[in-house]
Motif scaffolding. Sequence first.
Motif, PDB file in Angstrom:
ATOM      1  N   THR A  29      37.608  41.895  44.817  1.00 28.85           N
ATOM      2  CA  THR A  29      37.400  40.721  45.668  1.00 28.85           C
ATOM      3  C   THR A  29      36.473  39.712  45.008  1.00 28.85           C
ATOM      4  O   THR A  29      36.728  38.496  45.046  1.00 28.85           O
ATOM      5  N   MET A  30      35.407  40.184  44.394  1.00 29.77           N
ATOM      6  CA  MET A  30      34.468  39.280  43.726  1.00 29.77           C
ATOM      7  C   MET A  30      35.138  38.586  42.535  1.00 29.77           C
ATOM      8  O   MET A  30      34.873  37.412  42.276  1.00 29.77           O
ATOM      9  N   GLY A  31      36.010  39.297  41.828  1.00 28.88           N
ATOM     10  CA  GLY A  31      36.748  38.690  40.718  1.00 28.88           C
ATOM     11  C   GLY A  31      37.613  37.533  41.189  1.00 28.88           C
ATOM     12  O   GLY A  31      37.663  36.465  40.564  1.00 28.88           O
ATOM     13  N   HIS A  32      38.324  37.728  42.319  1.00 30.82           N
ATOM     14  CA  HIS A  32      39.148  36.665  42.887  1.00 30.82           C
ATOM     15  C   HIS A  32      38.283  35.490  43.356  1.00 30.82           C
ATOM     16  O   HIS A  32      38.659  34.327  43.181  1.00 30.82           O
ATOM     17  N   ALA A  33      37.129  35.789  43.948  1.00 31.39           N
ATOM     18  CA  ALA A  33      36.234  34.729  44.425  1.00 31.39           C
ATOM     19  C   ALA A  33      35.727  33.881  43.262  1.00 31.39           C
ATOM     20  O   ALA A  33      35.671  32.652  43.354  1.00 31.39           O
ATOM     21  N   LYS A  40      40.599  28.329  39.067  1.00 35.31           N
ATOM     22  CA  LYS A  40      41.670  28.979  38.318  1.00 35.31           C
ATOM     23  C   LYS A  40      42.448  29.977  39.181  1.00 35.31           C
ATOM     24  O   LYS A  40      42.992  30.935  38.670  1.00 35.31           O
ATOM     25  N   SER A  41      42.471  29.753  40.493  1.00 34.06           N
ATOM     26  CA  SER A  41      43.168  30.695  41.350  1.00 34.06           C
ATOM     27  C   SER A  41      44.672  30.559  41.162  1.00 34.06           C
ATOM     28  O   SER A  41      45.202  29.470  40.962  1.00 34.06           O
ATOM     29  N   VAL A  42      45.350  31.671  41.255  1.00 34.44           N
ATOM     30  CA  VAL A  42      46.794  31.713  41.034  1.00 34.44           C
ATOM     31  C   VAL A  42      47.512  31.087  42.224  1.00 34.44           C
ATOM     32  O   VAL A  42      47.241  31.425  43.365  1.00 34.44           O
ATOM     33  N   GLY A  53      41.068  28.015  46.874  1.00 35.45           N
ATOM     34  CA  GLY A  53      41.903  29.128  47.305  1.00 35.45           C
ATOM     35  C   GLY A  53      43.360  28.738  47.305  1.00 35.45           C
ATOM     36  O   GLY A  53      43.713  27.596  47.033  1.00 35.45           O
ATOM     37  N   VAL A  54      44.213  29.683  47.632  1.00 38.30           N
ATOM     38  CA  VAL A  54      45.645  29.437  47.628  1.00 38.30           C
ATOM     39  C   VAL A  54      46.187  29.222  49.033  1.00 38.30           C
ATOM     40  O   VAL A  54      47.382  29.121  49.232  1.00 38.30           O
TER      41      VAL A  54
END
Length: 188
Positions: A29-33, A40-42, A53-54
Amino acid sequence: MAVIKVQRPKLGIGEKVYFGALIKGFFLTMGHAIKTLRGKSVGADTLHSSGLGVTMQFPEQRWDKEMPEHYRGAPTLVTDEQGRDRCVSCQLCEFICPPKAIKIEPGEIPADDRWNKVEKRPKEFEIDMIRCIYCGMCEEVCPEQAIFLRKDYLITGLKRADMVHNKKKLYEIGGVRVGLVNKWNELK
């Protein structure tokens, strides 16, 4: 026949406590945050995201442009070019509806009317949008193309009664559909 007993594998101490799974989930979760904060969110570009965010920002951004061709939305009733009912109250849509969301009460056309050969038209027609599963079976079975699914996903109401669309509301939403209607054909 021989019976083979399979032993369940024993859990280790880390699996019993499940603390390792919590730590692993936290780091994921921290990696995604961190990726999101760096921009650089997918998927942020394809969803026209705000960059944090996406998730699409719904009231301002809508799916209307990205709506697939095969999307099935809300069922509605349509009229022909002269504003006449296309529905002949055959009740096929009512019978085929899996969640029983459609209720039709057939009404007769008066004998002195020019179109009394048609025999029936809907006196009452209701679709409960809470029950409807948007399967499209009502549209497929309609012989007169009187009911169709439009590309609408914003069906709201403040109470249950608002979600039951009567004949007047269904015609108001559906509008006019151009094309041959068999029941109004003079040669039939």
